[in-house]
Design a protein around this motif. Structure first.
Motif, mmCIF file in Angstrom:
data_model
loop_
_atom_site.group_PDB
_atom_site.id
_atom_site.type_symbol
_atom_site.label_atom_id
_atom_site.label_comp_id
_atom_site.label_asym_id
_atom_site.label_seq_id
_atom_site.Cartn_x
_atom_site.Cartn_y
_atom_site.Cartn_z
ATOM 1 N N MET A 1 15.260 19.061 16.089
ATOM 2 C CA MET A 1 15.265 18.279 14.866
ATOM 3 C C MET A 1 13.821 18.054 14.455
ATOM 4 S SD MET A 1 14.918 16.072 17.504
ATOM 5 C CE MET A 1 16.546 15.758 18.116
ATOM 6 N N ARG A 2 13.629 17.493 13.306
ATOM 7 C CA ARG A 2 12.306 17.028 12.883
ATOM 8 C C ARG A 2 12.458 15.604 12.402
ATOM 9 N NH1 ARG A 2 7.973 20.072 8.999
ATOM 10 N NH2 ARG A 2 8.011 21.462 10.789
ATOM 11 N N THR A 3 11.649 14.719 12.930
ATOM 12 C CA THR A 3 11.740 13.308 12.577
ATOM 13 C C THR A 3 10.708 12.956 11.518
ATOM 14 O OG1 THR A 3 10.181 12.605 14.278
ATOM 15 C CG2 THR A 3 12.497 12.795 14.920
ATOM 16 N N LEU A 4 10.888 11.795 10.924
ATOM 17 C CA LEU A 4 9.958 11.332 9.891
ATOM 18 C C LEU A 4 8.544 11.180 10.450
ATOM 19 C CD1 LEU A 4 12.267 8.622 8.296
ATOM 20 C CD2 LEU A 4 11.473 10.670 7.134
ATOM 21 N N SER A 5 8.430 10.569 11.607
ATOM 22 C CA SER A 5 7.095 10.330 12.171
ATOM 23 C C SER A 5 6.421 11.630 12.567
ATOM 24 C CB SER A 5 7.203 9.397 13.373
ATOM 25 O OG SER A 5 8.079 9.935 14.359
ATOM 26 N N ALA A 6 7.162 12.543 13.204
ATOM 27 C CA ALA A 6 6.573 13.824 13.595
ATOM 28 C C ALA A 6 6.189 14.648 12.375
ATOM 29 C CB ALA A 6 7.559 14.605 14.469
ATOM 30 N N ASN A 7 6.993 14.579 11.319
ATOM 31 C CA ASN A 7 6.671 15.317 10.103
ATOM 32 C C ASN A 7 5.382 14.812 9.471
ATOM 33 O OD1 ASN A 7 7.752 17.335 8.060
ATOM 34 N ND2 ASN A 7 7.448 15.552 6.770
ATOM 35 N N ILE A 8 5.188 13.500 9.459
ATOM 36 C CA ILE A 8 3.949 12.940 8.930
ATOM 37 C C ILE A 8 2.768 13.407 9.765
ATOM 38 C CG2 ILE A 8 2.689 10.791 8.541
ATOM 39 C CD1 ILE A 8 5.416 9.465 7.992
ATOM 40 N N ALA A 9 2.913 13.372 11.080
ATOM 41 C CA ALA A 9 1.815 13.774 11.959
ATOM 42 C C ALA A 9 1.453 15.242 11.784
ATOM 43 C CB ALA A 9 2.187 13.502 13.413
ATOM 44 N N TYR B 1 0.829 -1.207 0.000
ATOM 45 C CA TYR B 1 0.000 0.000 0.000
ATOM 46 C C TYR B 1 0.864 1.259 0.000
ATOM 47 C CZ TYR B 1 -3.028 3.715 1.652
ATOM 48 O OH TYR B 1 -3.685 4.899 1.780
ATOM 49 N N LEU B 2 1.884 1.283 0.855
ATOM 50 C CA LEU B 2 2.765 2.461 0.889
ATOM 51 C C LEU B 2 3.434 2.663 -0.467
ATOM 52 C CD1 LEU B 2 4.448 2.062 4.407
ATOM 53 C CD2 LEU B 2 2.713 3.725 3.742
ATOM 54 N N LEU C 1 6.056 8.429 1.283
ATOM 55 C CA LEU C 1 7.427 7.952 1.119
ATOM 56 C C LEU C 1 8.170 8.004 2.450
ATOM 57 C CD1 LEU C 1 9.830 7.056 -0.620
ATOM 58 C CD2 LEU C 1 10.268 9.474 -1.101
ATOM 59 N N ALA C 2 7.937 9.062 3.236
ATOM 60 C CA ALA C 2 8.544 9.133 4.563
ATOM 61 C C ALA C 2 8.087 7.960 5.425
ATOM 62 C CB ALA C 2 8.180 10.464 5.227
ATOM 63 N N GLY C 3 6.799 7.614 5.334
ATOM 64 C CA GLY C 3 6.312 6.447 6.058
ATOM 65 C C GLY C 3 6.960 5.161 5.576
ATOM 66 N N LEU C 4 7.172 5.058 4.262
ATOM 67 C CA LEU C 4 7.837 3.873 3.710
ATOM 68 C C LEU C 4 9.286 3.791 4.189
ATOM 69 C CD1 LEU C 4 7.546 1.461 1.775
ATOM 70 C CD2 LEU C 4 8.292 2.970 -0.075
ATOM 71 N N VAL C 5 9.975 4.916 4.234
ATOM 72 C CA VAL C 5 11.357 4.939 4.741
ATOM 73 C C VAL C 5 11.380 4.533 6.210
ATOM 74 C CG1 VAL C 5 13.316 6.450 5.266
ATOM 75 C CG2 VAL C 5 12.139 6.646 3.066
ATOM 76 N N LEU C 6 10.440 5.045 6.996
ATOM 77 C CA LEU C 6 10.367 4.685 8.411
ATOM 78 C C LEU C 6 10.081 3.196 8.571
ATOM 79 C CD1 LEU C 6 10.500 6.067 11.192
ATOM 80 C CD2 LEU C 6 8.031 6.338 11.082
ATOM 81 N N PHE C 7 9.162 2.678 7.762
ATOM 82 C CA PHE C 7 8.848 1.256 7.793
ATOM 83 C C PHE C 7 10.088 0.430 7.445
ATOM 84 C CE2 PHE C 7 7.432 -2.588 5.595
ATOM 85 C CZ PHE C 7 6.550 -3.135 6.508
ATOM 86 N N ALA C 8 10.818 0.848 6.423
ATOM 87 C CA ALA C 8 12.012 0.115 6.012
ATOM 88 C C ALA C 8 13.090 0.162 7.090
ATOM 89 C CB ALA C 8 12.545 0.688 4.695
ATOM 90 N N PHE D 1 1.696 15.071 -0.525
ATOM 91 C CA PHE D 1 0.977 13.950 0.078
ATOM 92 C C PHE D 1 1.735 12.644 -0.152
ATOM 93 C CE2 PHE D 1 -2.141 10.513 -0.403
ATOM 94 C CZ PHE D 1 -2.873 10.618 0.768
ATOM 95 N N ARG D 2 2.178 12.422 -1.370
ATOM 96 C CA ARG D 2 2.857 11.157 -1.687
ATOM 97 C C ARG D 2 4.257 11.109 -1.087
ATOM 98 N NH1 ARG D 2 -0.409 8.398 -4.932
ATOM 99 N NH2 ARG D 2 -1.843 9.519 -6.315
ATOM 100 N N ILE D 3 4.916 12.239 -0.961
ATOM 101 C CA ILE D 3 6.236 12.237 -0.331
ATOM 102 C C ILE D 3 6.118 11.945 1.160
ATOM 103 C CG2 ILE D 3 8.155 13.759 0.305
ATOM 104 C CD1 ILE D 3 8.067 14.911 -2.467
ATOM 105 N N LEU D 4 5.023 12.356 1.790
ATOM 106 C CA LEU D 4 4.804 11.972 3.183
ATOM 107 C C LEU D 4 4.607 10.461 3.297
ATOM 108 C CD1 LEU D 4 2.503 14.866 4.463
ATOM 109 C CD2 LEU D 4 4.938 14.536 4.862
#
Length: 766
Positions: A710-718, A56-57, A736-743, A731-734
């Motif tokens: 700093m700004r983290t991937l999870s906080a940036n998405i939130a 899905y991501l 991508l941030a979730g996909l990077v965090l998942f990876a 929207f899609r780059i966010l």
């Protein structure tokens, strides 16, 4: 007498029958089989769930990897419109009407579906006066200026209006306009021909810059005033002479704020005039871009008029910035020309460049019939297609980037449907340094939005990824020593009675909502540390020293007193010591600041060049450390506690001290569990959201300074996902941030499991 066999002996009455035993065995086999398949199904379900999450991501991210695509939907023969050659094309946002300026001074409106001429506006030129130059403003202004041979100019605006003749019916009708009047405007009072002309809308003013036939340069600002009582329109004129340029200019472009003038000449030079103060205008820079036989054939500002794209007779395309001169001898607001990037070369000479209305992209056509779609920030060439066997002379892109109109030398208009949704993203723009407009050099920057329509989105993932690792690193730096040391002491040295209280208490801490920890960190801990900075350093030194002093004093006590303290209760003695030492350090903090830091340690940091933010990595490390400690402690304590007793007892029986037994037997045997605890804690820290959201300041800086946020991937998405448009590039780059965090978490957990299995295999024989 014959002896009966043992099989014929009667079964004791208290045992179940053979049939009952067989039935029980069948039920047990069924239960074991069901349990085995349930475990397999659960494990498979987890794998399937993780796979579906990844799919899905990736499905949301995949459109970012696409380029642009063109589908030709029709052609129009311009002979049905007029006799002149098209020089400027236009489109309105609904894709129903096209506009076409000709070299004869005509503006034609035509239907895109039918090719029918809807309206023609013709310039009324004085007898004997001809058009000598044509200039175009940025696409949103829809202005075109015709420079004339008598030193005057006519400014025309191609626009359209909506009409609703009946409910549910929409009509787009032509609405050409002369914003400064249909009469020619005086640009050069001496009546010299305008060799090159530029026009731009600047709020209430319209600026016109021109080069005359003898090389003289001029800047004119026109403003329309409407009488309050009479309603009559009056055009006010301001005029300034600019530094001369002897060579003939081939192109001239004026910035939207009327501060910068950029042109090209026949020698292949790119020239920059600083006209922010017209009375003190200067020729600031001149760069040789093309050498004979190569020529500069096109020049155009991109959206926002901060950078220009130029094309040459060899098909080269390059983007140039105005970069601030930071040398010591340069004054304020002194800029020079710098080449930022080049794009895929066309096969023929560039004949027209048209920027997009609201993004940093542009479309270019050449004399071999090729059309290219390019984007500045991502340095991408999204599409290159041969659309005609004739040279292309003009091109236009729709205001909503869904249509392209191009005219070839035979007078045929080609209309294309365009898909170009995500040109801003590329692997280079996301993970490499990018030279953004207004910056002095390529940088990693995350800035997804702004209040300006001409804003250039900056989508570098590096500051967010580094911020995530930074937050997790400082959290683990705080949590690991406390959690692992506490787990070892609790499992090996502490009495069962105290362990029965301590372990559940720490595990209950894991249920504490992280939003509470973030709230306390942001509103209490951050201001407290800012006002008592010496406590951070004095506590790190004072607590270990106080422990050593207490241990030394305890060892000097008579044996009769020491034996009164039951084994495993020694830690209770340290509790008041910890409280007293921390209280003392807090009280000494103002004295230390006055004695060593001129009254303020934070100001001292600033004076020596260390940036200090109130909400920083130190605050996050402490707060997130408390969130991670229960996870690491619980797993590590179980690993230490389950070390077989025969190993520890054998070590002690052979004469080893308890400390030697811990370091040489217990830790080695428990190392797989301890390593797993650390890696799981690290994964928890990487994915933490609320603490970093509330205690960091959310500044996407690129450093490992413990005193900056700093700004983290999870906080940036939130923060940004609720505000972004669905299916937009942001929207899609966010996602991508979730996909990077998942990876990241997947890789960390996989490495942890591999290392744990190897450690277990290594020490399994102990």
């Amino acid at each position: 007498m014959t002896e009966s066999s043992s099989s014929d002996s009667p079964r004791p009455s208290h045992l179940p029958s053979a049939e009952a035993m067989a039935k029980r065995r069948r039920r047990r086999y069924l239960a074991d089989g069901a349990a085995r398949w349930m475990v397999r199904a659960g494990g498979g379900g987890v794998v399937i769930a993780l796979t579906l999450i990844f799919v899905y991501l990736f499905s949301e991210v995949f459109p970012l990897l696409r380029g642009a695509s063109l589908d030709e939907v029709g052609t129009i023969q311009t002979s049905s419109l007029g006799e002149g050659r098209g020089v400027v094309l236009g489109l309105e946002r609904y894709g129903e009407i096209g506009m076409r300026y000709t070299d004869a001074g005509e503006l034609e409106f035509f239907g895109l579906e039918t090719g029918e001429l809807l309206q023609r506006t013709v310039l009324e030129l004085p007898e004997g006066v001809s058009i000598t130059s044509i200039g175009q403003g940025e696409p949103r202004s829809r202005l075109v200026a015709f420079g004339l041979s008598d030193g005057t100019a006519v400014i025309l605006k191609h626009d359209s209006e909506l009409n609703f003749p009946e409910e549910g019916v929409r009509e787009v009708i032509p609405a050409p306009d002369f914003p400064l009047g249909s009469e020619p405007l005086v640009v050069d009072p001496e009546g010299r021909a305008l060799r090159a002309i530029a026009v731009q809308q600047a709020r209430d003013d319209v600026g016109v810059a021109a080069q005359m036939g003898d090389g003289s340069m001029t800047l004119v600002r026109f403003r329309v005033r409407t009488g309050f009582l009479t309603g009559e329109r009056e055009v006010q004129r301001q005029h300034w002479d600019l530094p001369r340029h002897e060579a003939d200019l081939t192109h001239l472009e004026l910035s939207a704020n009327l501060w910068n003038l950029i042109g090209t000449d026949e020698a292949g030079d790119l020239i920059y005039w600083d006209i922010a103060r017209p009375t003190q205008a200067l020729l600031r820079d001149r760069v040789r871009v093309a050498s004979s036989p190569e020529r500069i054939t096109e020049l155009a500002f991109l959206n926002g008029t901060f950078s220009v794209v130029l094309g040459t007779s060899e098909g080269r395309l390059s983007q140039w910035f105005l970069v601030r001169d930071e040398s010591e001898d340069a004054g304020d607001n002194v800029f020079y020309l710098a080449e930022a990037r080049e794009f895929t070369q066309h096969e023929g000479a560039i004949t027209d460049i048209k920027p997009e209305y609201n993004r940093k992209g542009f479309v270019a056509v050449d004399d071999s019939g090729g059309l290219g779609i390019h984007y500045g920030t991502s340095s991408r060439t999204l599409a290159m297609e041969q659309i005609s066997d004739q040279p292309l002379v003009a091109v236009e892109v729709s205001p909503v980037n869904n249509m392209i109109l191009a005219e070839d030398a035979s007078g045929l208009l080609h209309r294309f449907d365009l898909w170009n949704e995500h040109p801003e993203s590329s692997l280079g723009a996301l993970w490499n340094r990018v030279w953004y407009e207004g910056r002095s050099k390529p940088e990693f920057v995350w800035q997804a939005s702004s209040g300006s329509d001409s804003f250039e989105p900056k989508y570098s993932m590096v500051p967010l990824t580094l911020g995530t690792l930074k937050a997790a690193f400082f959290a683990m730096l705080f949590a690991m020593p406390l959690a692992i040391a506490g787990a070892i002491y609790t499992a090996y040295f502490m009495t069962p009675k105290i362990r029965g209280v301590v372990k559940p208490t720490i595990e209950v801490m894991e249920a504490l909502p992280t939003v509470i920890l973030g709230f306390l960190a942001g509103l209490w801990l951050a201001p407290f540390l800012e006002n008592h900075l010496p406590v951070v350093f004095t506590t790190l030194i004072g607590l270990p020293l106080s422990f050593l002093l207490i241990a030394f004093a305890y060892a000097q006590l008579p044996r009769s007193l020491r034996t009164r303290v039951p084994p495993g209760w020694e830690a209770v003695i340290l509790l008041p010591v910890i409280g007293l030492v921390v209280w003392g350090m807090v009280e000494l903090s103002p004295i230390i600041e006055i004695a060593f830091f001129n009254g303020s340690m934070r100001q001292w940091f600033t004076d020596v060049g260390i940036t200090y933010d109130q909400r920083n990595a130190l605050v996050v490390g402490i707060a997130m450390g408390f969130a991670v400690i229960p996870t690491i402690f619980s797993i590590a304590e179980d690993a230490v506690f389950t070390v077989p007793k025969h190993l520890t007892q054998g070590s002690l029986a052979l004469g080893a001290t308890p400390w030697q037994t811990v370091t040489r037997v217990v830790l080695l045997t428990a190392s797989p569990g301890i390593f797993s605890a650390v890696m799981i804690g690290f994964g928890r820290a990487v994915g933490e959201t609320m603490i970093v959201l509330m205690a960091t300041g959310n500044s996407p800086v690129l450093n490992f300074n413990i005193f900056e946020g700093m700004r983290t991937l999870s906080a940036n998405i939130a923060v940004e996902l609720p505000e972004t448009a669905v299916n937009s590039t942001h929207f899609r780059i966010l996602f991508l941030a979730g996909l990077v965090l998942f990876a990241m978490t997947f890789v960390v957990n996989t490495i942890a499991e591999i290392v744990r299995q190897r450690l277990r295999a290594r020490y399994s024989n102990l």
